[in-house]
Write an enzyme that holds these catalytic residues in place. Structure first.
Site, PDB file in Angstrom:
ATOM      1  N   GLU A 128       0.313  -1.301   0.162  1.00  0.00           N
ATOM      2  CA  GLU A 128      -0.221  -0.175  -0.016  1.00  0.00           C
ATOM      3  C   GLU A 128       0.443   1.215  -0.095  1.00  0.00           C
ATOM      4  O   GLU A 128       0.372   1.772   1.170  1.00  0.00           O
ATOM      5  CB  GLU A 128      -1.045  -0.108   1.522  1.00  0.00           C
ATOM      6  CG  GLU A 128      -1.817  -1.313   0.990  1.00  0.00           C
ATOM      7  CD  GLU A 128      -2.856  -1.598   2.243  1.00  0.00           C
ATOM      8  OE1 GLU A 128      -2.849   0.001   2.900  1.00  0.00           O
ATOM      9  OE2 GLU A 128      -3.924  -1.835   2.021  1.00  0.00           O
ATOM     10  N   GLU A 154      -5.835  -8.609   1.185  1.00  0.00           N
ATOM     11  CA  GLU A 154      -6.544  -8.786   1.584  1.00  0.00           C
ATOM     12  C   GLU A 154      -7.996  -8.485   1.472  1.00  0.00           C
ATOM     13  O   GLU A 154      -8.083  -7.593   1.078  1.00  0.00           O
ATOM     14  CB  GLU A 154      -5.738  -7.327   2.524  1.00  0.00           C
ATOM     15  CG  GLU A 154      -4.212  -7.199   2.907  1.00  0.00           C
ATOM     16  CD  GLU A 154      -3.371  -6.102   3.867  1.00  0.00           C
ATOM     17  OE1 GLU A 154      -4.796  -5.403   4.079  1.00  0.00           O
ATOM     18  OE2 GLU A 154      -2.424  -5.971   3.569  1.00  0.00           O
TER      19      GLU A 154
END
Ligand code: BGC
Length: 400
Positions: free
Chosen positions: A165, A313
């Protein structure tokens, strides 16, 4: 549950990250990470730190056994950079490397594939002291670190994620949430983004001999009158760079919730707003699992050369407890969307629940719990939740 049958080659997994579970912040030669500094400088919600977290470092075998009973095919974890290379440059820490050696061997002995993330936000404080992600030197050190990890423990790892991220890293630098020295301007935030992309680009060729290389991007999927603008600034910022530049072997997608944005006088020209009438989770995110399907379709339609996708995720935060029917509903709805995208011909190879176990939710502390396994943070006792048993049964009934 009956129609949630995936192709035999589909990978079922669970995810964690080093700082959120390992604890053992200063043992066996580990150097401090920037998150150790933040914890000790400010403390997180409820006075939390990651000093002990789930104490995974000392409870490795028990956690590996929980994964084995769960029946996952893959485990996504991250290496703590300062555990293996305390200063982020120069010498390596044999005890730190030995921990990941044992982890990887323990996974393989249980028939579980390691999916190794090199950077899940906890870079060495020593690198922060020399500029951190504001400095292009950090990108070079990251590539050396990637190569060093691959050379030392990479012989048994087939799939690599460079960064987790980068958009969150950039935003948390701008807000100051992840930066001991405080917030940054938007321009400096873009320098952070540049250096993160350089780190990814420099590390990728050095990992290629060791297996497939990808990156995990957090995508939202935007709605509202400023959606286009927000998409360009957020979802597409890193997607365009990694998909239109040097190709990656797979794209990791972290997804939790969509965002609704309206035009505003903000420097970026938009601001987030509520989805009217939609319930939110304890972190304030709208609970709209069906929007995952929209995001996947958008990805496929927007990027002609989209590589295979792994959902790296996906999960729901809930208060403590082992009965978590809302998590089961949420995960089931998300998987229904993924199945529909697969049936539509999209190349999605795997799915990782965030998270294997309750852990430190960064500056939110220990209250928002994402785990399939409950952790009592006083005794560190692990107890599988209802969602763990649901996921175990779902995996067990897949065609093989
Ligand atoms: C991060 C995880 C985090 C999760 C839930 C992702 O942004 O990669 O570290 O715990 O979302 O907020």
């Amino acid at each position: 549950m009956n129609d949630l049958l995936f192709p035999p080659t589909f990978t079922w997994g669970a995810a964690t990250s080093a700082y959120q579970i390992e604890g053992a912040w200063d043992v066996d030669g580990k150097g401090p990470s920037v998150w150790d500094t933040l914890a000790h400088q400010r403390g997180f919600a409820g006075g939390a730190t990651g000093d002990v977290a789930c104490d995974h470092y000392h409870r490795l075998d028990e956690d590996l056994d929980l994964m084995a009973v769960l029946g996952i095919d893959a485990y996504r974890f991250s290496v703590s950079w300062p555990r293996v290379q305390p200063d982020g440059r120069g010498s390596w820490n044999p005890a730190g490397l030995a921990f990941y050696d044992r982890l990887i061997d323990g996974l393989l002995a249980r028939g579980i594939e390691p999916l190794l993330t090199l950077y899940h936000w906890d870079h060495p404080q020593a690198l922060e002291d020399s500029g951190g992600w504001l400095s292009s030197e950090t990108a070079e050190r990251f590539a050396d670190y990637a190569e060093g990890v691959a050379a030392r423990i990479g012989d048994r790892v087939r799939r690599w994620i460079t960064l987790n991220e980068p958009l969150s890293v950039m935003s948390a630098h701008i807000s100051g949430a992840s930066r001991p020295a405080g917030p940054l301007t938007l321009d400096d935030g873009l320098r952070v983004a540049d250096n993160l992309l350089a780190a990814h680009a420099l590390a990728t060729p050095r990992l290629r001999d060791h297996g497939e290389v990808g990156i995990a991007l957090n995508l939202a999927g935007f709605e509202g009158d400023a959606a286009e603008r927000a998409r360009a600034h957020e979802d597409q910022l890193f997607l365009d760079a990694v998909l239109k530049g040097e190709p990656i072997d797979f794209l990791g997608v972290n997804w939790y919730a969509p965002a609704r944005v309206i035009a505003s006088h903000d420097p970026l020209g938009y601001a987030r707003t509520d989805f009217p009438g939609v319930p939110t989770n304890m972190l304030g995110w709208p609970i709209l699992p069906e929007r995952l399907g929209d995001l996947l379709r958008w990805l496929r339609d927007t990027y002609a050369d989209l590589p295979p996708v792994h959902i790296t995720e996906n999960g729901l935060p809930l208060p403590a407890g082992i009965h978590d029917p809302r998590r089961i509903d949420y995960l089931r709805s998300c998987l229904t969307q993924i199945k529909a995208a697969l049936d539509d011909g999209m190349d999605i190879r795997g799915y990782h629940v965030w998270s294997l176990m309750d852990n430190l939710e960064w500056d939110h502390g220990y209250d928002p719990r994402f785990g399939l396994v409950h952790v009592d943070f006083d005794t560190l006792t692990r107890t599988p939740k209802d969602s763990y048993h649901w996921y175990r049964r779902l995996i067990a009934r897949q065609p093989r």
